[in-house]
Design an enzyme around this catalytic site. Structure first.
Site, PDB file in Angstrom:
ATOM      1  N   GLU A 211     -42.579  21.286 -75.855  1.00  0.00           N
ATOM      2  CA  GLU A 211     -41.731  20.994 -76.997  1.00  0.00           C
ATOM      3  C   GLU A 211     -40.598  22.006 -77.053  1.00  0.00           C
ATOM      4  O   GLU A 211     -40.585  22.979 -76.290  1.00  0.00           O
ATOM      5  CB  GLU A 211     -42.534  20.960 -78.300  1.00  0.00           C
ATOM      6  CG  GLU A 211     -43.188  22.282 -78.663  1.00  0.00           C
ATOM      7  CD  GLU A 211     -44.134  22.169 -79.862  1.00  0.00           C
ATOM      8  OE1 GLU A 211     -44.702  21.097 -80.110  1.00  0.00           O
ATOM      9  OE2 GLU A 211     -44.304  23.187 -80.554  1.00  0.00           O
ATOM     10  N   HIS A 249     -44.087  23.719 -86.197  1.00  0.00           N
ATOM     11  CA  HIS A 249     -44.689  24.792 -85.423  1.00  0.00           C
ATOM     12  C   HIS A 249     -43.810  26.036 -85.496  1.00  0.00           C
ATOM     13  O   HIS A 249     -42.582  25.939 -85.412  1.00  0.00           O
ATOM     14  CB  HIS A 249     -44.829  24.420 -83.941  1.00  0.00           C
ATOM     15  CG  HIS A 249     -45.883  23.404 -83.690  1.00  0.00           C
ATOM     16  ND1 HIS A 249     -45.966  22.703 -82.510  1.00  0.00           N
ATOM     17  CD2 HIS A 249     -46.898  22.959 -84.445  1.00  0.00           C
ATOM     18  CE1 HIS A 249     -46.995  21.889 -82.553  1.00  0.00           C
ATOM     19  NE2 HIS A 249     -47.576  22.013 -83.730  1.00  0.00           N
TER      20      HIS A 249
END
Lengths: 286, 381
Positions: A211, A249
């Site tokens: 990511e 995150h």
């Protein structure tokens, strides 16, 4: 064969008498994981999960009584660093930490300390490990993957489930799935897992799920180019994420022109990795 | 969480970093009063959490208290990059001989904090890093050991700081590290650190970004949060423990897990749509949280369709379904809603939703295509 965990791995759970921990400990047991003890300070001597699992006051006591070599940590983020230090000092060799939201300076201290010892940490902020048919360590729903030859390594949680599910739908099984977590500083990284998958005879193909944020995917691409002979398919989440905004995150943020999905995809493709446009395309790319 | 300049400098000062005399003011008359107390020339500085304040005219020099009051009136009426100026800092003006950069941040790849300094302070440090990287001195700090005295001296020597300033530079570097460590910061920056005509070092500007995950250890710092930089719906989301970021598109998204939420946005875009937001309901969200998420998504007036993508793990499909039903009852959405439930208790969830006015989807690609078509006004039923 698998990497990191199998049906013989003796596992303890730190913080498995809490609500979340107990729920997942139950599921790990049902899956067949060799969960031999729990650790909760002040609850030593109790037995949980229908009397199947003894609880100890410390990791040291649990290890002495059971010979455990691995620990899964369910304690909340503010106590997680202490729990990791405790496991490492007690001689646990594999530590899996699920907690999300550990302060980054705590993780830097943890990481610098563990680097001086022969201990492997997976996580934090991760779903844990799954070796289908053998052991589930953490919170990955066991029924979404079948046994097979695909090694999966991922920075994400539910996105990993999505990929496991997509593989299962195409009847593709998994050797081991490792969720390495979405924090900026963690333990085991892509390269560690790629190295293990390359050496594992049961793993024939690899899926890498990255990511935005940081440069771990670029470093993984470089490692793949030079060291990995097995086919790798990749996916990068966050292609549409705007810079400067943290996408949930702690590690998923594009800053100062680095960490962009487009750069990660290019680095992987240049290293011969086929990168899927969406998760359900992954099985078709092998 | 970002701190204002005046907040950052006060923290630095607690750890022994010299800062100019000055105070923060919310009105022009306060600003004038502070200037009077300070005497001499002062700087009136807008306190907003964006860069480029100087270029926008938000930092001005005043020769006397009356001028300080007038400038404060002007600056307090400004918006800088969309943010209203609510406070100004009135600082004694320093006689600047030289400007230095000194900062600490986390080096992800090295897994430890890094202190950076440059003799080329005061200008855009990222530009210096790009154009003349040799002018930036970097020293990694062992998070277990802390900054060592010799490291500060190495930095001072590396930026060609005259030797007579090494001792006070060492105090400032150590103070900045302590402030960084004790506040659990992700960034602590002095730019510029100036050498004054009187031969002193002084932190003329300061900036701190704190680690949100560590605020539980610092309730006094958590209270300093400036809500102006956040969207109302982002503030509301935080109250419920939701991670929400508003974007410019028209397809609202509700997803569990950050990676999957980003992926859902990406897949919407892949099929020609534009996501209206990032929203992660987190693990184990119950019905109440789902309902709150729903209200927040629908408070965005650009929304033309909503895509709900839930992969049950800790989160249970039936709980999510109950939340959706409760929220629909309350909000009565008038846009099409596409729901995809997979994983733990998904079947139970689907049964609960069977009679609701929803469009269901099997795969993520299918869900995204239906959402894109719905947002464009297509008929899907």
């Amino acid at each position: 064969m698998s990497i990191l965990v199998d049906k013989n791995t003796k596992l303890i759970g730190q913080g498995i008498t809490g609500r979340e921990g107990l729920f997942h400990a139950q599921r790990m047991l049902e899956y067949g994981t060799n969960l031999v003890a729990g650790v909760t300070p002040g609850k030593g001597g109790e037995w949980i999960l229908d009397g199947k699992v003894p609880v100890f006051d410390s990791v040291k006591l649990a290890k002495e009584a059971t010979g455990a070599t691995a620990s899964v940590i369910f304690v909340p983020s503010r106590f997680a660093a202490d729990a990791i230090f405790e496991a490492a000092d007690a001689g646990i060799r594999l530590i899996v930490c699920i907690a999300e939201g550990i302060p980054v300076l705590d993780m830097m201290r943890v990481r610098n300390y563990l680097d001086q010892k022969d201990v492997r940490l997976v996580g934090p902020n991760c779903p844990g490990l799954l070796t289908p048919g053998e052991a589930q360590v953490g919170i990955i729903p066991g029924n979404i993957a079948i046994t097979g030859d695909v090694g999966v390594v991922s920075r994400s949680g539910t996105l990993t489930y999505e990929v496991l599910y997509a593989l299962k739908e195409k009847n593709m099984g998994v050797s081991t799935c490792v969720g390495i977590g979405g924090d900026p500083v963690n333990g085991t990284n892509f390269i560690d897992c790629l190295r293990l998958f390359e050496l594992d005879p049961k793993t024939k193909k690899i899926v890498l799920i990255g990511e935005i944020g940081g440069t771990d995917e670029e470093q993984a691409a470089e490692f793949i180019r030079n060291n990995v002979t097995k086919p790798v398919v990749g996916f990068i989440a966050g292609q549409t994420a705007p810079p400067g905004k943290r996408m949930g995150h702690a590690g998923a943020i594009v800053q100062g022109g680095t960490g962009l999905a487009v750069d990660k995809i290019k680095a992987l493709e240049d290293a011969g990795v086929r990168v899927a446009k969406h998760p359900e395309e992954i099985p078709e790319l092998f | 969480m970002k701190l204002h300049e005046y907040q950052s400098k006060l923290i630095f000062a607690e750890y022994g970093v010299p800062i100019p005399k000055g105070r923060v003011a919310a009105t022009a008359s306060e600003a004038k009063q502070i200037a009077k107390e300070l005497g001499g020339r002062v700087v009136v500085k807008s306190q907003v959490l964006v860069g480029g304040r100087g270029k926008a005219g938000g930092i001005r020099l005043a020769k006397n208290p009356d001028e300080a009051g007038d400038l404060a009136t002007q600056i307090l009426g400004m918006e800088i990059k969309g943010l209203p100026v609510r406070k100004v800092l009135v600082d004694e003006a320093a006689n600047i001989e030289k400007e230095i950069y000194l900062g600490i941040t986390n080096d992800r790849a090295a897994r430890c904090p890094v202190m950076m300094a440059s003799s080329e302070g005061g200008v855009d440090i990222e530009e210096v890093a790009r154009e003349t990287p040799e002018k930036i001195i970097k020293v990694h700090i062992d998070p277990l050991m802390g900054l060592q005295g010799y490291q500060a001296r190495d930095i001072a020597a590396g930026i060609d700081l005259p030797r007579e300033h090494w001792r006070s530079f060492g105090v400032i570097a150590a103070g900045l590290w302590e402030a960084y460590k004790k506040s659990d910061a992700n960034l602590a920056e002095i730019n510029p650190l100036v050498i004054t005509a009187e031969g002193n070092l002084q932190a003329v500007d300061g900036k701190m970004v704190l680690d949100d995950n560590a605020l539980f250890r610092h309730p006094e710092l958590a209270d300093k949060r400036d809500l102006d930089i956040e969207d109302d719906s982002e503030i509301e989301a935080r109250k419920y423990g939701l991670s929400y970021i508003k974007l410019d598109g028209d397809i609202g998204c509700m997803v569990n897990g950050a990676g999957l939420a980003m992926t859902t946005m990406d897949v919407i875009k892949l099929f020609g749509g534009e996501p209206a937001n990032f929203l992660d309901i987190g693990g184990g969200a119950g019905a109440e949280k789902v309902a709150a998420a729903f209200r927040i998504i629908l408070s965005d007036k650009n929304i033309k369709a909503v895509l709900i993508n839930i992969f049950g793990g800790i989160t249970r499909g039936d709980e999510v379904a109950r939340g959706i039903l409760a929220a629909m009852e309350e909000v009565k959405p008038d846009v099409p809603m596409i729901v995809r439930l997979v994983g733990t208790n998904a079947e139970e969830g689907r049964q609960l939703l069977a009679n609701a006015d929803l469009i269901t989807a099997e795969t993520l690609a299918d869900a995204a295509q239906k959402a894109v078509a719905a947002a464009k006004g297509g008929n899907l039923k």
